[in-house]
Design a protein around this motif. Structure first.
Motif, mmCIF file in Angstrom:
data_model
loop_
_atom_site.group_PDB
_atom_site.id
_atom_site.type_symbol
_atom_site.label_atom_id
_atom_site.label_comp_id
_atom_site.label_asym_id
_atom_site.label_seq_id
_atom_site.Cartn_x
_atom_site.Cartn_y
_atom_site.Cartn_z
ATOM 1 N N PRO A 113 18.607 58.967 9.302
ATOM 2 C CA PRO A 113 19.479 58.625 10.437
ATOM 3 C C PRO A 113 19.210 57.210 10.955
ATOM 4 C CG PRO A 113 17.703 60.025 11.188
ATOM 5 C CD PRO A 113 17.556 59.910 9.691
ATOM 6 N N TRP A 114 19.218 56.261 10.069
ATOM 7 C CA TRP A 114 18.937 54.871 10.426
ATOM 8 C C TRP A 114 20.220 54.172 10.853
ATOM 9 C CZ3 TRP A 114 15.751 53.714 5.391
ATOM 10 C CH2 TRP A 114 14.521 54.368 5.469
ATOM 11 N N GLU A 115 20.035 53.050 11.545
ATOM 12 C CA GLU A 115 21.186 52.269 11.968
ATOM 13 C C GLU A 115 21.307 51.011 11.113
ATOM 14 O OE1 GLU A 115 21.006 50.377 15.824
ATOM 15 O OE2 GLU A 115 18.839 50.251 15.710
ATOM 16 N N ILE A 116 22.523 50.495 11.056
ATOM 17 C CA ILE A 116 22.762 49.239 10.346
ATOM 18 C C ILE A 116 22.229 48.113 11.221
ATOM 19 C CG2 ILE A 116 24.526 47.667 9.463
ATOM 20 C CD1 ILE A 116 26.249 50.189 8.949
ATOM 21 N N VAL A 117 21.346 47.297 10.645
ATOM 22 C CA VAL A 117 20.754 46.188 11.403
ATOM 23 C C VAL A 117 21.133 44.825 10.825
ATOM 24 C CG1 VAL A 117 18.831 47.562 12.275
ATOM 25 C CG2 VAL A 117 18.586 46.337 10.102
ATOM 26 N N GLY A 118 21.815 44.816 9.698
ATOM 27 C CA GLY A 118 22.228 43.556 9.107
ATOM 28 C C GLY A 118 23.335 43.753 8.095
ATOM 29 N N LEU A 119 24.211 42.760 8.032
ATOM 30 C CA LEU A 119 25.307 42.785 7.072
ATOM 31 C C LEU A 119 25.622 41.357 6.675
ATOM 32 C CD1 LEU A 119 27.654 44.208 5.563
ATOM 33 C CD2 LEU A 119 29.017 43.895 7.643
ATOM 34 N N GLU A 120 25.645 41.118 5.372
ATOM 35 C CA GLU A 120 26.104 39.827 4.869
ATOM 36 C C GLU A 120 27.190 40.100 3.848
ATOM 37 O OE1 GLU A 120 24.271 35.719 3.288
ATOM 38 O OE2 GLU A 120 23.891 37.433 1.982
ATOM 39 N N VAL A 121 28.323 39.432 4.012
ATOM 40 C CA VAL A 121 29.431 39.537 3.077
ATOM 41 C C VAL A 121 29.817 38.119 2.693
ATOM 42 C CG1 VAL A 121 31.788 40.357 2.708
ATOM 43 C CG2 VAL A 121 30.261 41.634 4.223
ATOM 44 N N ILE A 122 29.683 37.799 1.405
ATOM 45 C CA ILE A 122 30.045 36.464 0.930
ATOM 46 C C ILE A 122 30.962 36.589 -0.274
ATOM 47 C CG2 ILE A 122 28.011 35.282 1.842
ATOM 48 C CD1 ILE A 122 26.746 35.460 -0.936
ATOM 49 N N ASP A 123 31.816 35.604 -0.452
ATOM 50 C CA ASP A 123 32.725 35.663 -1.591
ATOM 51 C C ASP A 123 31.983 35.335 -2.885
ATOM 52 O OD1 ASP A 123 32.436 32.901 -1.470
ATOM 53 O OD2 ASP A 123 34.563 32.491 -1.234
ATOM 54 N N ARG A 124 32.622 35.633 -3.981
ATOM 55 C CA ARG A 124 32.002 35.480 -5.299
ATOM 56 C C ARG A 124 31.566 34.040 -5.571
ATOM 57 N NH1 ARG A 124 34.605 37.836 -10.856
ATOM 58 N NH2 ARG A 124 32.952 37.108 -12.219
ATOM 59 N N GLU A 125 32.417 33.092 -5.191
ATOM 60 C CA GLU A 125 32.098 31.683 -5.424
ATOM 61 C C GLU A 125 30.845 31.259 -4.658
ATOM 62 O OE1 GLU A 125 35.243 32.770 -4.450
ATOM 63 O OE2 GLU A 125 35.973 32.760 -6.522
ATOM 64 N N THR A 126 30.732 31.686 -3.405
ATOM 65 C CA THR A 126 29.560 31.351 -2.594
ATOM 66 C C THR A 126 28.309 31.985 -3.179
ATOM 67 O OG1 THR A 126 30.930 31.180 -0.617
ATOM 68 C CG2 THR A 126 28.556 31.463 -0.280
ATOM 69 N N TYR A 127 28.409 33.232 -3.618
ATOM 70 C CA TYR A 127 27.277 33.920 -4.240
ATOM 71 C C TYR A 127 26.775 33.132 -5.444
ATOM 72 C CZ TYR A 127 24.651 37.450 -6.827
ATOM 73 O OH TYR A 127 23.679 38.120 -7.527
ATOM 74 N N HIS A 128 27.685 32.767 -6.333
ATOM 75 C CA HIS A 128 27.283 32.039 -7.546
ATOM 76 C C HIS A 128 26.777 30.625 -7.232
ATOM 77 C CE1 HIS A 128 28.147 35.152 -10.386
ATOM 78 N NE2 HIS A 128 29.329 35.351 -9.826
ATOM 79 N N GLN A 129 27.339 30.007 -6.214
ATOM 80 C CA GLN A 129 26.863 28.681 -5.802
ATOM 81 C C GLN A 129 25.423 28.779 -5.289
ATOM 82 O OE1 GLN A 129 29.121 26.912 -2.635
ATOM 83 N NE2 GLN A 129 27.983 24.994 -2.703
ATOM 84 N N ARG A 130 25.131 29.773 -4.475
ATOM 85 C CA ARG A 130 23.768 29.970 -3.969
ATOM 86 C C ARG A 130 22.784 30.212 -5.111
ATOM 87 N NH1 ARG A 130 24.070 33.955 1.260
ATOM 88 N NH2 ARG A 130 25.114 32.531 2.679
ATOM 89 N N ILE A 131 23.171 31.044 -6.065
ATOM 90 C CA ILE A 131 22.301 31.324 -7.203
ATOM 91 C C ILE A 131 22.031 30.039 -7.979
ATOM 92 C CG2 ILE A 131 22.128 32.567 -9.409
ATOM 93 C CD1 ILE A 131 21.832 34.365 -6.914
#
Length: 148
Positions: A113-131
């Motif tokens: 019964p845990w709560e959500i404490v964080g959420l990150e949503v990034i688009d595919r291009e941003t994900y690959h750029q970060r990598i």
């Protein structure tokens, strides 16, 4: 009748009622809708009171079994992180689905019964750029449920 419009008689309406059907006239081109679904990389973080480690692992494995889109889950006795790809029209839709994930599957997967404490949503291009730049989340390898 104008070009590109046909009449259907007596389909589902009252007797004698006409209903206009619209079709694409010859020479017109089909155009894709402006907003097609895109891929979004989602990282959902949850936490709460301690739960037995074996039960946390089993619950996350059940969630992954029920929803094979989950890439990887990492867990400890009091927190977990779930990473996956979501197909959605925009960030708002992807985030809305992510924010419902834990609560909607808490009972069926027997999640803590845990709560959500964080959420990150990034688009595919941003994900690959970060990598590529070396500062993004490591690719989900190995895929599955693993302790922190």
């Amino acid at each position: 009748m104008r070009p590109g419009v046909a009449a259907a008689r007596g389909s589902t309406g009252a007797a004698g009622e006409e209903r206009a059907l619209t079709s694409v006239a010859a020479g017109e081109r089909y155009e894709e809708p402006a907003e097609l679904p895109r891929l979004w990389h989602v990282t959902l973080s949850v936490s709460g009171e301690e739960a037995p480690l074996g039960e946390v692992r089993r619950a996350l494995e059940q969630l992954a079994h029920d929803h094979p889109f989950l890439l990887t889950s990492r867990y400890a006795v009091d927190h977990a992180e779930i990473r996956y790809w979501e197909e959605a029209r925009d960030l708002h839709d992807a985030a809305a689905v992510a924010l419902r994930l834990w609560g909607e599957h808490r009972r069926t997967s027997r999640l803590p019964p845990w709560e959500i404490v964080g959420l990150e949503v990034i688009d595919r291009e941003t994900y690959h750029q970060r990598i590529a730049e070396g500062y993004g989340p490591r690719p989900a390898s190995p895929v599955g449920v693993h302790p922190f």
